[in-house]
Design a protein around this motif. Sequence first.
Motif, PDB file in Angstrom:
ATOM      1  N   LEU A  95       9.237 -28.591  34.227  1.00  0.00           N
ATOM      2  CA  LEU A  95      10.522 -28.005  33.889  1.00  0.00           C
ATOM      3  C   LEU A  95      11.175 -27.458  35.150  1.00  0.00           C
ATOM      4  CD1 LEU A  95      11.877 -26.452  30.887  1.00  0.00           C
ATOM      5  CD2 LEU A  95      12.042 -24.978  32.886  1.00  0.00           C
ATOM      6  N   LEU A  96      12.417 -27.832  35.378  1.00  0.00           N
ATOM      7  CA  LEU A  96      13.157 -27.351  36.539  1.00  0.00           C
ATOM      8  C   LEU A  96      13.939 -26.116  36.127  1.00  0.00           C
ATOM      9  CD1 LEU A  96      14.495 -30.716  37.987  1.00  0.00           C
ATOM     10  CD2 LEU A  96      12.354 -29.519  38.508  1.00  0.00           C
ATOM     11  N   LEU A  97      13.475 -24.970  36.585  1.00  0.00           N
ATOM     12  CA  LEU A  97      14.102 -23.697  36.250  1.00  0.00           C
ATOM     13  C   LEU A  97      15.051 -23.267  37.356  1.00  0.00           C
ATOM     14  CD1 LEU A  97      14.101 -21.255  34.243  1.00  0.00           C
ATOM     15  CD2 LEU A  97      12.446 -20.190  35.802  1.00  0.00           C
ATOM     16  N   ASP A  98      16.221 -22.798  36.975  1.00  0.00           N
ATOM     17  CA  ASP A  98      17.119 -22.115  37.901  1.00  0.00           C
ATOM     18  C   ASP A  98      16.789 -20.637  37.777  1.00  0.00           C
ATOM     19  OD1 ASP A  98      19.160 -20.956  39.337  1.00  0.00           O
ATOM     20  OD2 ASP A  98      20.781 -22.051  38.362  1.00  0.00           O
ATOM     21  N   LYS A  99      15.902 -20.160  38.672  1.00  0.00           N
ATOM     22  CA  LYS A  99      15.384 -18.799  38.552  1.00  0.00           C
ATOM     23  C   LYS A  99      16.476 -17.757  38.766  1.00  0.00           C
ATOM     24  CE  LYS A  99      13.137 -16.312  41.689  1.00  0.00           C
ATOM     25  NZ  LYS A  99      13.658 -14.934  41.449  1.00  0.00           N
ATOM     26  N   ASP A 100      16.444 -16.718  37.936  1.00  0.00           N
ATOM     27  CA  ASP A 100      17.346 -15.590  38.107  1.00  0.00           C
ATOM     28  C   ASP A 100      16.862 -14.684  39.238  1.00  0.00           C
ATOM     29  OD1 ASP A 100      18.852 -16.418  35.910  1.00  0.00           O
ATOM     30  OD2 ASP A 100      17.626 -15.253  34.506  1.00  0.00           O
ATOM     31  N   ALA A 101      17.774 -13.931  39.810  1.00  0.00           N
ATOM     32  CA  ALA A 101      17.401 -12.893  40.772  1.00  0.00           C
ATOM     33  C   ALA A 101      16.751 -11.728  40.027  1.00  0.00           C
ATOM     34  CB  ALA A 101      18.635 -12.406  41.525  1.00  0.00           C
ATOM     35  N   GLY A 102      15.919 -10.975  40.744  1.00  0.00           N
ATOM     36  CA  GLY A 102      15.332  -9.766  40.173  1.00  0.00           C
ATOM     37  C   GLY A 102      14.003  -9.956  39.491  1.00  0.00           C
ATOM     38  N   MET A 103      13.444 -11.172  39.534  1.00  0.00           N
ATOM     39  CA  MET A 103      12.126 -11.402  38.952  1.00  0.00           C
ATOM     40  C   MET A 103      11.283 -12.225  39.917  1.00  0.00           C
ATOM     41  SD  MET A 103      12.658 -14.397  36.074  1.00  0.00           S
ATOM     42  CE  MET A 103      13.556 -13.303  35.000  1.00  0.00           C
ATOM     43  N   THR A 104       9.973 -12.044  39.836  1.00  0.00           N
ATOM     44  CA  THR A 104       9.087 -12.862  40.647  1.00  0.00           C
ATOM     45  C   THR A 104       8.978 -14.249  40.023  1.00  0.00           C
ATOM     46  OG1 THR A 104       7.070 -12.305  39.422  1.00  0.00           O
ATOM     47  CG2 THR A 104       7.722 -10.802  41.218  1.00  0.00           C
ATOM     48  N   GLU A 140      17.687 -27.418  46.592  1.00  0.00           N
ATOM     49  CA  GLU A 140      16.895 -28.637  46.397  1.00  0.00           C
ATOM     50  C   GLU A 140      15.426 -28.337  46.650  1.00  0.00           C
ATOM     51  OE1 GLU A 140      18.449 -31.543  49.078  1.00  0.00           O
ATOM     52  OE2 GLU A 140      20.293 -31.866  47.943  1.00  0.00           O
ATOM     53  N   HIS A 141      14.583 -28.992  45.870  1.00  0.00           N
ATOM     54  CA  HIS A 141      13.131 -28.901  46.043  1.00  0.00           C
ATOM     55  C   HIS A 141      12.603 -30.322  45.944  1.00  0.00           C
ATOM     56  CE1 HIS A 141       9.210 -26.567  45.270  1.00  0.00           C
ATOM     57  NE2 HIS A 141       8.891 -27.836  45.474  1.00  0.00           N
ATOM     58  N   GLY A 142      12.286 -30.928  47.099  1.00  0.00           N
ATOM     59  CA  GLY A 142      11.927 -32.338  47.089  1.00  0.00           C
ATOM     60  C   GLY A 142      13.103 -33.159  46.592  1.00  0.00           C
ATOM     61  N   SER A 143      12.864 -33.990  45.589  1.00  0.00           N
ATOM     62  CA  SER A 143      13.933 -34.837  45.040  1.00  0.00           C
ATOM     63  C   SER A 143      14.726 -34.139  43.944  1.00  0.00           C
ATOM     64  CB  SER A 143      13.334 -36.137  44.488  1.00  0.00           C
ATOM     65  OG  SER A 143      12.428 -35.841  43.428  1.00  0.00           O
ATOM     66  N   PHE A 144      14.384 -32.899  43.613  1.00  0.00           N
ATOM     67  CA  PHE A 144      15.048 -32.181  42.538  1.00  0.00           C
ATOM     68  C   PHE A 144      16.211 -31.349  43.069  1.00  0.00           C
ATOM     69  CE2 PHE A 144      10.524 -32.131  40.842  1.00  0.00           C
ATOM     70  CZ  PHE A 144      10.697 -33.293  40.108  1.00  0.00           C
ATOM     71  N   ALA A 166      21.501 -29.013  40.128  1.00  0.00           N
ATOM     72  CA  ALA A 166      22.252 -29.493  38.963  1.00  0.00           C
ATOM     73  C   ALA A 166      21.339 -29.910  37.817  1.00  0.00           C
ATOM     74  CB  ALA A 166      23.146 -30.666  39.371  1.00  0.00           C
ATOM     75  N   GLN A 167      20.060 -30.202  38.117  1.00  0.00           N
ATOM     76  CA  GLN A 167      19.115 -30.627  37.086  1.00  0.00           C
ATOM     77  C   GLN A 167      18.434 -29.455  36.398  1.00  0.00           C
ATOM     78  OE1 GLN A 167      17.267 -33.223  40.360  1.00  0.00           O
ATOM     79  NE2 GLN A 167      16.602 -34.261  38.510  1.00  0.00           N
ATOM     80  N   ALA A 168      18.582 -28.251  36.955  1.00  0.00           N
ATOM     81  CA  ALA A 168      17.805 -27.100  36.498  1.00  0.00           C
ATOM     82  C   ALA A 168      18.479 -26.372  35.336  1.00  0.00           C
ATOM     83  CB  ALA A 168      17.581 -26.141  37.661  1.00  0.00           C
ATOM     84  N   VAL A 169      17.651 -25.699  34.542  1.00  0.00           N
ATOM     85  CA  VAL A 169      18.145 -24.882  33.429  1.00  0.00           C
ATOM     86  C   VAL A 169      17.767 -23.431  33.678  1.00  0.00           C
ATOM     87  CG1 VAL A 169      18.044 -26.749  31.738  1.00  0.00           C
ATOM     88  CG2 VAL A 169      16.041 -25.283  32.067  1.00  0.00           C
ATOM     89  N   ARG A 172      13.744 -27.519  24.007  1.00  0.00           N
ATOM     90  CA  ARG A 172      12.982 -27.060  25.182  1.00  0.00           C
ATOM     91  C   ARG A 172      11.990 -28.116  25.628  1.00  0.00           C
ATOM     92  NH1 ARG A 172      11.868 -21.451  22.167  1.00  0.00           N
ATOM     93  NH2 ARG A 172      13.928 -20.514  22.474  1.00  0.00           N
ATOM     94  N   LEU A 173      11.282 -28.694  24.674  1.00  0.00           N
ATOM     95  CA  LEU A 173      10.309 -29.732  25.028  1.00  0.00           C
ATOM     96  C   LEU A 173      11.018 -30.967  25.586  1.00  0.00           C
ATOM     97  CD1 LEU A 173       7.836 -29.425  22.002  1.00  0.00           C
ATOM     98  CD2 LEU A 173       7.510 -28.590  24.347  1.00  0.00           C
ATOM     99  N   ALA A 174      12.213 -31.254  25.073  1.00  0.00           N
ATOM    100  CA  ALA A 174      12.976 -32.404  25.569  1.00  0.00           C
ATOM    101  C   ALA A 174      13.486 -32.168  26.985  1.00  0.00           C
ATOM    102  CB  ALA A 174      14.144 -32.690  24.628  1.00  0.00           C
ATOM    103  N   ALA A 175      13.572 -30.899  27.396  1.00  0.00           N
ATOM    104  CA  ALA A 175      14.035 -30.580  28.759  1.00  0.00           C
ATOM    105  C   ALA A 175      12.956 -30.827  29.809  1.00  0.00           C
ATOM    106  CB  ALA A 175      14.486 -29.119  28.825  1.00  0.00           C
TER     107      ALA A 175
END
Length: 301
Positions: free
Chosen positions: A12-21, A203-207, A210-213, A226-229
């Motif tokens: 799963l490609l996450l677009d991480k929020d600020a303020g969390m590890t 970007e992280h490697g080829s990711f 725009a692909q992240a949620v 979620r599973l389809a993501a």
Amino acid sequence: MARKPNNVHGVLLLDKDAGMTSNQALQRVKRLLGANKGGHTGALDPLATGVLPLCFGDATKYSQYLLDANKTYQTRAQLGAQTDTADADGAVIAQARIPTLVADDVQALLRRQFIGEMQQTPPAYSALKHEGKKLYELAREGKPIPDKRRTVRIFNSQLDAMGDDWLDITLTCSKGTYVRSFVEDVAAALGTLAHVARLRRLEHGSFAIAQAVTLTDLEAMTEEQRLAALLPVDACITTLPIYTLDDTQFAAVKHGISVSVAPTNAAGEVRIYRNEKFIGLGEITPAHMLKCRRLVQTDLL
């Protein structure tokens, strides 16, 4: 009643929020997916946002390939002040005058000194370990920080915008590169101090981002959405060539037996498939034998 964890496999490609590890983000996604096994592939600092690939189930077997991948970041360097953590989450420990800067000169400096292989000293507040202890633990205890200087590679560094006391820079770099150290080094070359005010991994490697949620996206989804993501298990190793097994080869490989391949197949690591289904990771030897290195679990074969 708590939901029983699922046998979830994929990336799963996450677009991480600020303020969390990164680990806090991982644990929240694990709960949302109901996954029983997961890991992230290269931590982002709490201040940072952006692409954070999370591997679940069998995908964790191949996560090292994402850990080793190149990455692209966009950062704001806040000039004139150094912090103990090298970012805006830390306390200011030193200040310096900011010289008058010209954009063309800053870009010329980036191209001249900050592209290619270079030595970098990781920040004192980092997760690198020394004698079993993380450097940030030593820093918090006020103990001396050992020299962990390493060679990294910057593939590109570009000045995007600037103000009187800040620089926005996009850089693409190898694994092990600390943007906080990069920002401090750039500031030193400009005759001042700096720290990271904001950081986003594009970007992280080829990711790509725009692909992240986001977590907000995931929380609004149904369980099926979620599973389809999730990307498939082999999303971690898409840069490797493919070798497709016939039925006889598959019968041998799934029991750990090496099989011969045509001399036209180049030696090296390969993704193994059968009937367009991912089977695992293999290696073709110079003697034209395919050795299985890591199969997906039995119920996925």
